[in-house]
Design a protein around this motif. Structure first.
Motif, short mmCIF file in Angstrom:
data_model
loop_
_atom_site.label_atom_id
_atom_site.label_comp_id
_atom_site.label_asym_id
_atom_site.label_seq_id
_atom_site.Cartn_x
_atom_site.Cartn_y
_atom_site.Cartn_z
N GLY A 144 46.72 3.51 35.38
CA GLY A 144 45.46 3.45 34.64
C GLY A 144 45.56 3.81 33.17
N GLY A 145 46.78 4.10 32.69
CA GLY A 145 46.95 4.36 31.26
C GLY A 145 46.35 5.68 30.82
N LEU A 146 46.12 5.78 29.52
CA LEU A 146 45.74 7.08 28.95
C LEU A 146 44.33 7.51 29.34
N ALA A 147 43.42 6.56 29.54
CA ALA A 147 42.06 6.94 29.96
C ALA A 147 42.12 7.63 31.32
N ALA A 148 42.94 7.08 32.22
CA ALA A 148 43.06 7.69 33.55
C ALA A 148 43.78 9.03 33.47
N MET A 149 44.78 9.14 32.59
CA MET A 149 45.48 10.42 32.44
C MET A 149 44.50 11.49 31.96
N GLU A 150 43.62 11.09 31.04
CA GLU A 150 42.65 12.06 30.51
C GLU A 150 41.66 12.49 31.60
N GLN A 151 41.22 11.52 32.38
CA GLN A 151 40.26 11.87 33.44
C GLN A 151 40.89 12.85 34.43
N ARG A 152 42.13 12.57 34.81
CA ARG A 152 42.84 13.47 35.73
C ARG A 152 43.02 14.84 35.10
N ALA A 153 43.39 14.85 33.81
CA ALA A 153 43.63 16.13 33.11
C ALA A 153 42.34 16.95 33.07
N LYS A 154 41.21 16.26 32.81
CA LYS A 154 39.94 16.99 32.72
C LYS A 154 39.53 17.53 34.09
N GLU A 155 39.76 16.75 35.13
CA GLU A 155 39.43 17.23 36.48
C GLU A 155 40.22 18.49 36.82
N ARG A 156 41.52 18.44 36.53
CA ARG A 156 42.37 19.60 36.84
C ARG A 156 41.93 20.81 36.02
N ALA A 157 41.74 20.59 34.70
CA ALA A 157 41.42 21.72 33.81
C ALA A 157 40.04 22.29 34.15
N ASP A 158 39.07 21.42 34.43
CA ASP A 158 37.72 21.92 34.78
C ASP A 158 37.79 22.79 36.02
N LEU A 159 38.50 22.30 37.02
CA LEU A 159 38.61 23.07 38.28
C LEU A 159 39.22 24.44 38.01
N LEU A 160 40.32 24.46 37.26
CA LEU A 160 41.02 25.74 37.05
C LEU A 160 40.20 26.69 36.16
N TYR A 161 39.72 26.19 35.02
CA TYR A 161 39.00 27.10 34.11
C TYR A 161 37.68 27.56 34.75
N ASN A 162 36.99 26.68 35.48
CA ASN A 162 35.75 27.12 36.13
C ASN A 162 36.03 28.21 37.16
N THR A 163 37.14 28.05 37.87
CA THR A 163 37.51 29.08 38.85
C THR A 163 37.82 30.40 38.14
N LEU A 164 38.62 30.32 37.09
CA LEU A 164 38.99 31.55 36.35
C LEU A 164 37.74 32.22 35.77
N ASP A 165 36.83 31.41 35.21
CA ASP A 165 35.62 31.97 34.60
C ASP A 165 34.71 32.63 35.64
N SER A 166 34.83 32.19 36.91
CA SER A 166 33.95 32.76 37.94
C SER A 166 34.52 34.04 38.53
N LEU A 167 35.75 34.39 38.14
CA LEU A 167 36.41 35.57 38.75
C LEU A 167 36.69 36.62 37.67
N PRO A 168 35.90 37.68 37.60
CA PRO A 168 36.07 38.66 36.52
C PRO A 168 37.46 39.31 36.49
N LEU A 169 38.17 39.27 37.60
CA LEU A 169 39.51 39.87 37.62
C LEU A 169 40.47 39.18 36.65
N PHE A 170 40.31 37.86 36.51
CA PHE A 170 41.21 37.07 35.65
C PHE A 170 40.54 36.79 34.31
N LYS A 171 41.32 36.93 33.25
CA LYS A 171 40.74 36.76 31.91
C LYS A 171 41.48 35.67 31.13
N PRO A 172 40.89 34.47 31.03
CA PRO A 172 41.50 33.45 30.15
C PRO A 172 41.52 33.97 28.72
#
Ligand code: PMP
Length: 356
Positions: A254-282
């Motif tokens: 899917g080229g770069l548009a698909a790479m970006e979509q996948r990257a955003k999905e991964r990053a959203d999942l991880l950062y949202n999880t970290l932001d919801s857990l006060p123990l971990f501090k981005p």
């Protein structure tokens, strides 16, 4: 057991890519020879090189005013080769100082000419991108690092300047569509988003070259590489082959548009999880967070050690932060499936429930 690979580089590659590379080690394209045994001036290798170059151009949507080179020496050699080719002794170049790799580029440029630091984020330990640029009018180029692998920051726009723009894209190349034609020179070590270790991509606009007085040893001179059809000396044949396969995989998926979509999905999942857990501090300012490298800490050093041990037990590697900044880092390059991020998020939540 297959590991969850969060390494910062060399890092995860698509399974199809290393499966094909493994086949080619035994019998390359039914030649009866291993890819490790073929000459770099054979038509077999020329086909590989030309496909890799064409894939780069098509992903970047750039025309023939650019040349695509696969070089030795890592991105670190580009820190030196760029100013050697472009910066006269009495001229000055502008550099952004946003992390350890940018700093190394600045130090190397200092061997060749004058360096003006256009912006620095040192005041806050490089936990953000300083976007207020102060570029002298006579700077011959502006150099910046699009993604700071160690600190976990990423530029989310292209700086708007009148002089030629040069970027080290080692850790986020081909993770998203961008207007590559705004750049005069781009370089990237292949070992994160576009292949295995051993080769560096340099894409250069030809009219940038030949404007300085310094004599340049031929092997360091971009023009000599271009004149020799990107085959000035023996290239790392296998690394170029793996990079060609990786670029083919990006295009087929899917080229770069698909790479970006996948990257955003991964990053959203991880950062949202970290932001919801006060123990971990981005550690990074939200607007500058990297899609590729998420950096965070646990304030309690003992707990940090325990978390790393649990990662290890669960087959998760590469989670320890860079030795210069410490803490934790999860790298999420193009080939990383969302399921790997889901697995580490489950562990983050479970750990926080038990220890928080
Ligand atoms: N620039 C960046 C942004 C990097 O992440 C790295 C390596 N991790 C380098 C440069 C240095 O690359 P190499 O080791 O290929 O010389």
């Amino acid at each position: 057991m297959k590991m969850y690979n969060f390494n910062s580089g060399p890092s995860i590659l698509p399974e199809e890519v290393y499966a094909q590379a493994a086949d080619a080690i035994h019998n390359f394209n039914n030649t009866g020879l291993s890819i490790l045994e073929i000459g770099h001036r054979t038509s077999w290798f020329e086909e590989v090189l030309h496909e890799a170059q064409a894939n780069v151009k098509s992903l970047m949507q750039i025309d023939d005013s650019y040349e695509v080179l696969y070089l030795h020496g890592g991105a670190t050699t580009q820190f030196m080769q760029v100013p050697m080719n472009l910066l006269d002794t009495n001229a000055q170049a502008a550099y952004c100082d946003n992390g350890i790799w940018g700093k190394k580029a600045i130090e190397e440029a200092g061997y060749f000419g004058k360096v003006a630091v256009a912006a620095s984020s040192k005041d806050k330990g490089h936990t953000y991108i300083n976007k207020t640029l102060n570029v002298p009018d006579d700077a011959v180029y502006l150099h910046y690092t699009t993604n700071n692998t160690v600190e976990g920051t990423q530029w989310h726009h292209i700086p708007d300047v009148s002089m030629p723009l040069i970027a080290d894209m080692s850790s986020d190349i081909f993770c998203r569509p961008m207007d590559f034609s705004k750049f005069s020179l781009i370089y990237a070590g292949a070992q994160k988003n576009m292949g295995a270790a051993g080769v560096t991509l340099t894409v250069v606009k030809k009219d940038l070259l030949g404007k300085i007085n310094r004599p340049i040893p031929p092997i360091m001179d971009y023009r000599k590489h271009i004149e020799a059809g990107a085959l000035l000396n023996t290239p790392p044949v296998f690394a170029v082959y793996v990079s060609m396969l990786t670029l083919r995989w990006i295009i087929a998926n899917g080229g770069l548009a698909a790479m970006e979509q996948r990257a955003k999905e991964r990053a959203d999942l991880l950062y949202n999880t970290l932001d919801s857990l006060p123990l971990f501090k981005p550690t990074v300012a939200k607007e500058d967070r990297s899609l590729m490298n998420a950096v965070f800490i646990l304030e309690n050093g003992e707990l940090e050690k325990q978390f790393l041990d649990e990662c290890k037990k669960n087959g998760m590697i590469g989670v320890k932060g860079h030795r210069s900044v410490g803490g934790l880092r999860i790298s999420m390059y193009n080939a990383l499936p969302l399921s790997s991020v889901q697995a580490v998020c489950d562990l983050l939540k479970d750990f926080a429930n038990r220890k928080g």
